[in-house]
Design an enzyme around this catalytic site. Sequence first.
Site, PDB file in Angstrom:
ATOM      1  N   GLU A 139       0.967  -1.275  -0.009  1.00 39.75           N
ATOM      2  CA  GLU A 139       0.003   0.084   0.013  1.00 39.75           C
ATOM      3  C   GLU A 139       0.904   1.400   0.023  1.00 39.75           C
ATOM      4  O   GLU A 139       1.600   1.401   0.856  1.00 39.75           O
ATOM      5  CB  GLU A 139      -0.891   0.042   1.182  1.00 39.75           C
ATOM      6  CG  GLU A 139      -1.993   1.263   1.207  1.00 39.75           C
ATOM      7  CD  GLU A 139      -3.010   1.189   2.393  1.00 39.75           C
ATOM      8  OE1 GLU A 139      -4.045   1.546   2.097  1.00 39.75           O
ATOM      9  OE2 GLU A 139      -2.524   0.758   3.342  1.00 39.75           O
ATOM     10  N   GLY A 273       2.684   1.345  11.340  1.00 42.34           N
ATOM     11  CA  GLY A 273       2.377   0.425  12.518  1.00 42.34           C
ATOM     12  C   GLY A 273       2.011  -0.917  12.080  1.00 42.34           C
ATOM     13  O   GLY A 273       2.373  -1.988  12.860  1.00 42.34           O
ATOM     14  N   ALA A 274       1.319  -1.131  11.124  1.00 46.70           N
ATOM     15  CA  ALA A 274       1.012  -2.465  10.780  1.00 46.70           C
ATOM     16  C   ALA A 274       0.183  -2.147   9.519  1.00 46.70           C
ATOM     17  O   ALA A 274      -0.043  -1.360   8.809  1.00 46.70           O
ATOM     18  CB  ALA A 274       0.042  -3.206  11.603  1.00 46.70           C
ATOM     19  N   GLU A 276      -2.997  -4.239   6.566  1.00 48.98           N
ATOM     20  CA  GLU A 276      -3.992  -5.211   6.671  1.00 48.98           C
ATOM     21  C   GLU A 276      -3.845  -6.242   5.537  1.00 48.98           C
ATOM     22  O   GLU A 276      -5.073  -6.466   5.134  1.00 48.98           O
ATOM     23  CB  GLU A 276      -5.137  -4.352   6.682  1.00 48.98           C
ATOM     24  CG  GLU A 276      -5.614  -3.669   5.554  1.00 48.98           C
ATOM     25  CD  GLU A 276      -5.196  -2.218   5.494  1.00 48.98           C
ATOM     26  OE1 GLU A 276      -5.738  -1.523   4.539  1.00 48.98           O
ATOM     27  OE2 GLU A 276      -4.041  -1.930   6.205  1.00 48.98           O
ATOM     28  N   ASN A 277      -2.969  -6.776   5.084  1.00 50.33           N
ATOM     29  CA  ASN A 277      -2.881  -7.942   4.191  1.00 50.33           C
ATOM     30  C   ASN A 277      -3.938  -9.023   4.662  1.00 50.33           C
ATOM     31  O   ASN A 277      -3.857  -9.450   5.591  1.00 50.33           O
ATOM     32  CB  ASN A 277      -1.542  -8.488   3.812  1.00 50.33           C
ATOM     33  CG  ASN A 277      -0.420  -7.288   3.816  1.00 50.33           C
ATOM     34  OD1 ASN A 277      -0.496  -6.451   2.944  1.00 50.33           O
ATOM     35  ND2 ASN A 277       0.389  -7.430   4.768  1.00 50.33           N
ATOM     36  N   HIS A 309      -7.491  -3.009  15.269  1.00 50.03           N
ATOM     37  CA  HIS A 309      -7.595  -1.995  13.723  1.00 50.03           C
ATOM     38  C   HIS A 309      -7.511  -2.658  12.508  1.00 50.03           C
ATOM     39  O   HIS A 309      -8.264  -2.763  11.641  1.00 50.03           O
ATOM     40  CB  HIS A 309      -6.629  -0.931  14.048  1.00 50.03           C
ATOM     41  CG  HIS A 309      -6.700  -0.065  12.980  1.00 50.03           C
ATOM     42  ND1 HIS A 309      -7.300   1.186  12.808  1.00 50.03           N
ATOM     43  CD2 HIS A 309      -6.160  -0.081  11.706  1.00 50.03           C
ATOM     44  CE1 HIS A 309      -7.081   1.894  11.917  1.00 50.03           C
ATOM     45  NE2 HIS A 309      -6.247   0.980  10.874  1.00 50.03           N
ATOM     46  N   GLU A 310      -6.124  -3.436  12.554  1.00 51.18           N
ATOM     47  CA  GLU A 310      -5.952  -4.307  11.240  1.00 51.18           C
ATOM     48  C   GLU A 310      -7.050  -5.378  10.963  1.00 51.18           C
ATOM     49  O   GLU A 310      -7.365  -5.659   9.929  1.00 51.18           O
ATOM     50  CB  GLU A 310      -4.527  -4.878  11.444  1.00 51.18           C
ATOM     51  CG  GLU A 310      -3.311  -3.845  11.497  1.00 51.18           C
ATOM     52  CD  GLU A 310      -3.528  -2.849  10.579  1.00 51.18           C
ATOM     53  OE1 GLU A 310      -3.714  -3.129   9.354  1.00 51.18           O
ATOM     54  OE2 GLU A 310      -3.386  -1.737  11.104  1.00 51.18           O
ATOM     55  N   HIS A 313      -9.944  -4.332   9.144  1.00 48.36           N
ATOM     56  CA  HIS A 313      -9.832  -4.023   7.907  1.00 48.36           C
ATOM     57  C   HIS A 313     -10.121  -5.462   7.084  1.00 48.36           C
ATOM     58  O   HIS A 313     -10.551  -5.153   5.782  1.00 48.36           O
ATOM     59  CB  HIS A 313      -8.560  -3.718   7.537  1.00 48.36           C
ATOM     60  CG  HIS A 313      -8.144  -2.277   7.620  1.00 48.36           C
ATOM     61  ND1 HIS A 313      -8.869  -1.278   6.948  1.00 48.36           N
ATOM     62  CD2 HIS A 313      -7.259  -1.490   8.387  1.00 48.36           C
ATOM     63  CE1 HIS A 313      -8.227  -0.031   7.169  1.00 48.36           C
ATOM     64  NE2 HIS A 313      -7.423  -0.327   7.856  1.00 48.36           N
TER      65      HIS A 313
END
Length: 867
Positions: A139, A273-274, A276-277, A309-310, A313
């Site tokens: 991304e 931070g991370a 979301e794959n 959070h991830e 997603h």
Amino acid sequence: MTLNTDEKDFRLPRDVVPTRYELTIAPDLGAATFVGHERINLDVSSETRSIVCNAKELQISRATLNWPDDSNHRVGLEISFNEDLERVTFSAPRQILPGSYILECEFAGILNDKLCGFYRSTFRDEAGEEQVIATTQFESTDARRAFPCWDEPDRKAVFAVTLEVNADLLAISNGAEFRSTELPDGKCRLEFTETIPMSTYLVAFVVGPLEATDVVDVDGIPLRVVHTAGKERLTSFALEAGAHALGFYAKYFDQPYPGDKLDLVAIPDFAFGAMENLGCVTFREAALLTDPATSSRDELERVAGVVEHELAHMWFGDLVTMGWWEGIWLNEAFATFMEMLCVDAFRPSWDRWVGFAPSREAALAVDGVHSTRPIEYPVGPPKEAEGMFDLLTYEKGCGVLRMLEQHIGADVFRDGVRTYLKAHAYGNTVTNDLWNALEDASGAPVRDVMNTFILQGGHPLVSLHGDALSQQPFSFGPPPPGVESSIGDVWNVPIAVRALPAAGGSGAPVRHLVLGPEPTRIDEAHQGLAVLNAGGWGVFRVGYENEHRLALAEHLPELTPLERANLLSDTWATTLAGLNGLREFIVLASRLGLEPDPAPWASVGSALVLANRIALPEDEAAVHEAAAALLGPTYRNLGFDAASEEGDRTPSLRSLAINLMGTVGADAGVRNEAARRFDASPIGGGSGPAIPADIESATLAVVAQLVRPGDYDALLERYRSASTPQEEMRSLGALASFPDVDLCLRTFDLALTEVRTQNGFSVIAALLANRVGNQAVWTRITETWDIILERFPKNAPPRILDSLPALCADVDFARGAIAFLKDHPLASGPRRVAQSAERLNVNVAFAARERPGLADSLRAAGTHSVG
């Protein structure tokens, strides 16, 4: 969809659509290269001679076009590149008629060190040997660095990934591994199940000397944490949070998890931070790996928040995806909103929505400058979307969604979201699709309200004069010369009003209304001591007349913690804007007394820190006295040691009190106690107990103020030998806090050399906020500007400059810093830089207004304190 430049300049042709990728990747970790092969199923809608897709920094060869119904019918394709547009064109020797085809090609690339695309991450194993991981971060538009593709969010396709790797390495991708084949050269071919149709930016593969925890079964979904060797002891909390999130979201969305497995992967080098794959979520280690026994409550909340959070997603972003990059705000704002709901259910005692108040306040601080932006704005070339990954997208966007949820009702909001996800599963949407679903569920004019908050920048100041509510745009001052304001004109503002109960009464019930451009009268039942923004969910400032504000201050226990936090933060914002003076804010703050929640104290801390920055030597005693008057009672009540049965948010308040009393307040007792505990701890070379995690950062910050011989080197050694990511980050923060120019510059040099690039820029940002060293640090930044741009990820320099407002003590120095930035514009995040420059001007203006009477304003804390 409205775009701000001609679509053909940045969008791929629409006559060829990918539906499925068979992707084989073989990385060579030692050589930092990879080779690959792909077969892409294509649907061609109109006659063409060429197929155009994205590719960057790839060598592509042996391209052919096959007809699926005739595998022998293969046509060789000519390959040409447009490096400026990051495209490759495959040209056929004759016309390609409408129909279905298979494009095949081979390609090769490098594993870069830029933390984007397919890149290298390194770490040292327990024997001290350097090890290499190959991992991905695609991304927004870096999948094209790993394989030729249609690298646009609405070009969804199924991905079947195969990785060919050394047999001793762990390899993972989005789907579950279903076949492993030993190859003649001793490597293994690992095949992974097909994904749902998804965007290229969500594809992931990770290869390296990694380990995985045992599987946790969550309603049939296998969940693991993947990590480097020796860190399994740091995985249990993330597994607990992840398992909770999977169950919570499946129930909330009324939709099963859209993958067949879920790996949470800790990467030593990671720019964000991370990410979301789908099925293969990647994290920086500090956001995933933690030991609950040695982590602070805030650090645990951070890990839980990032995990949840991830995972939000997986539904909102992966299953249903924005059509183009202007919609990224909704992906991220909604995931932040769901993160809050999910963490609140995971640990109710954390009061996550109250804890969100300082984060929302940080977003509104940006949103009050004229160089703000709408939450959603037209995006042309994808690079324009880079500026959307900021506080306005995440925190303001989350706040706006929470305001809407509370306005129409939580159950109604949830039902509308469920309808939206079911209607658009596996597809792409625009923001209005969500508003349509929520309007259908609620019968309320959702679009009319929300568009005023997301399609224009800024937010309103809602004022109460007598019984009349009115609004005006809020700003911290006039626009800077040459800056066109992005602050809007008028909003449809959802407002909740309640009146505090008279003696012995129950008070008026909450009244909900929408304030438009015309003033609105509140009914007689809500007149008197009215609380605007009842509940605290509105994304706007409240401007009370000073008499009304002070009357509310006499009834603080009757307000909720969030209402109290808003009362302080709104008053601090209007103080910065010059609508009232610092003395009025200090008097209000003095009424907090033994306020038990940390959220209302956040604005007090901001005010004290800024006052300390602008204080002349003769005013420093008044700063210390104000800190003692405001925070002293809380510090004396809480001390350094936790008490049994105290609330989960009390440790955060204790840490804040220790920090402010020992740094801004220069309190001798606090400094002596911090030094005693430091010296007795293993960090200071003692044999006593470790400093409790909840107060360690505060204690180290206080000890740093003493600038004692040996302390810096002790903390540097602690950083180098840290046993957890959290210990490492606490140590880095302490190294940046020494009020000594030479030590600041020493830490700066470490940030450019030894510290990982993912952390180095945040260290520089902390140094730029250092009251004593910031001017010297800024000079060093200007001297090493090109090195900074080369060393750090492209999103880092604007984040360094978030600390620019700290350069407010000297107006001439501040002007010089702004001039440098005008002469050295950044390609990435220019609006964010402009916001930082304008916030610096706001602080300079505050100093000009308040410095002459600073001591008198601050001493009002002692005069009016109730502690």
